[in-house]
Design an enzyme around this catalytic site. Sequence first.
Site, PDB file in Angstrom:
ATOM      1  N   GLY A  58     -24.998  20.808 -14.251  1.00 13.61           N
ATOM      2  CA  GLY A  58     -26.103  19.934 -13.876  1.00 13.61           C
ATOM      3  C   GLY A  58     -27.431  20.597 -14.193  1.00 13.61           C
ATOM      4  N   ARG A  59     -28.475  20.218 -13.446  1.00 10.61           N
ATOM      5  CA  ARG A  59     -29.800  20.773 -13.735  1.00 10.61           C
ATOM      6  C   ARG A  59     -29.821  22.288 -13.564  1.00 10.61           C
ATOM      7  NH1 ARG A  59     -34.154  18.445 -10.205  1.00 10.61           N
ATOM      8  NH2 ARG A  59     -32.491  18.408  -8.639  1.00 10.61           N
ATOM      9  N   SER A  98     -16.678  20.750 -15.552  1.00  2.89           N
ATOM     10  CA  SER A  98     -16.670  20.153 -14.220  1.00  2.89           C
ATOM     11  C   SER A  98     -15.861  18.875 -14.343  1.00  2.89           C
ATOM     12  CB  SER A  98     -18.077  19.874 -13.682  1.00  2.89           C
ATOM     13  OG  SER A  98     -18.721  18.879 -14.451  1.00  2.89           O
ATOM     14  N   ARG A 148     -22.438  26.991  -2.843  1.00  2.00           N
ATOM     15  CA  ARG A 148     -21.985  26.949  -1.455  1.00  2.00           C
ATOM     16  C   ARG A 148     -20.693  27.732  -1.361  1.00  2.00           C
ATOM     17  NH1 ARG A 148     -26.394  25.696  -0.974  1.00  2.00           N
ATOM     18  NH2 ARG A 148     -27.360  23.955   0.150  1.00  2.00           N
ATOM     19  N   THR A 178     -23.852  30.956  -6.321  1.00  2.00           N
ATOM     20  CA  THR A 178     -25.116  30.726  -5.612  1.00  2.00           C
ATOM     21  C   THR A 178     -25.186  29.280  -5.126  1.00  2.00           C
ATOM     22  OG1 THR A 178     -26.219  30.261  -7.722  1.00  2.00           O
ATOM     23  CG2 THR A 178     -26.404  32.508  -6.857  1.00  2.00           C
ATOM     24  N   GLU A 231     -21.865  31.381   7.580  1.00  2.00           N
ATOM     25  CA  GLU A 231     -23.141  32.082   7.478  1.00  2.00           C
ATOM     26  C   GLU A 231     -23.854  32.071   8.819  1.00  2.00           C
ATOM     27  OE1 GLU A 231     -25.425  30.362   4.298  1.00  2.00           O
ATOM     28  OE2 GLU A 231     -23.931  30.853   2.767  1.00  2.00           O
ATOM     29  N   HIS A 236     -27.851  34.536   1.278  1.00  2.34           N
ATOM     30  CA  HIS A 236     -28.277  33.164   0.967  1.00  2.34           C
ATOM     31  C   HIS A 236     -29.792  33.109   0.777  1.00  2.34           C
ATOM     32  CE1 HIS A 236     -27.014  28.680   1.440  1.00  2.34           C
ATOM     33  NE2 HIS A 236     -27.885  28.848   0.460  1.00  2.34           N
TER      34      HIS A 236
END
Length: 327
Positions: A163-164, A184, A245, A243, A274, A293
């Site tokens: 994606g972006r 994906s 989830r 980076t 977390e 995070h």
Amino acid sequence: MTVGPSTGRQSVSIAFLDDYQSVAATAADWSIVPGGVEIVSITEHLDDVDALARHLAGARVVVAMRERTPIGADLLDRLPDLALLVTTGPSNAVVDVDAARERGVEVCGTGGYLSPTSEHTWALILALARHIPADDRAIRAGRWQERIGIDLAGKTLGIVGLGRLGTMVAEVGRAFGMDIVAWSQNLTAEVATERGARRVDRAELFATADVVSVHLVLSERTRGLIGADDLRRMKPTAFLVNTSRGAIIDEGALVDALTHRRIAGAGLDVFEVEPLPAEHPLRQLDNTVLTPHTGYVTDGLYALFFREIAEDIAAFLAGAPIRLVQQ
């Protein structure tokens, strides 16, 4: 603490969840909020609903820092004074927006941008490839040149989720001279080509990539998506970077692969739980680079978040339009 001018009007009580850096009182121009603000800054993470309800009692506004703390109907039922819930970023997967609005609580968000996370992804990749944390520890201990880094030029970068954000990471990989492959569930060969990558199937990506970087949104479809079979396909010299989830990767399978050196290492900014528990086995492994995070925690993005938090609150109090959160 009370922040802002005194105008004779009662200040609005705002509770900030997970304000780890204690910046809530100083990061925004609170003077734009008429009457000023009474800020309750919660600097530690609270999992327990009872504790959350106690800390948030009386707050008219609650601010959630991204997806650090879930906010559901059970908590909302215990916050009768709450009128506005603000989340940093345009959406928040752990806020029950429908439940909030059913209880008369408006939910709004802020803008955001992706370059900090893209940069952080490359910080992790480079730290792994050049053993930066280990070499830093060694030189402080009086040692010198114990490891050999790896070249990235000519290696294969596998992007899971083009994606972006994945596309931004791929662009840097090309600048380093890497071959970019991507996969994906909905990615087509045409879209991959447009974004500077070559679409391969899932098994080929994990089997051939020297660095696998994950850039997917967490959903029921992607939860636990990357598991033991994918990790077994990876080269023993390959790195895995996440980076996005933590729950996208089967954490138990990853710990097993790292412990038995079936992959060379992992760079992780996100975790299934977390903050990462003190006794978690990832903390004990020497082939990981771990960050708390902080992929989006930068001065520029925080400046945008807090400016728009203050604007949202001021607009809400004035009855003006606010940035409604995306669902």
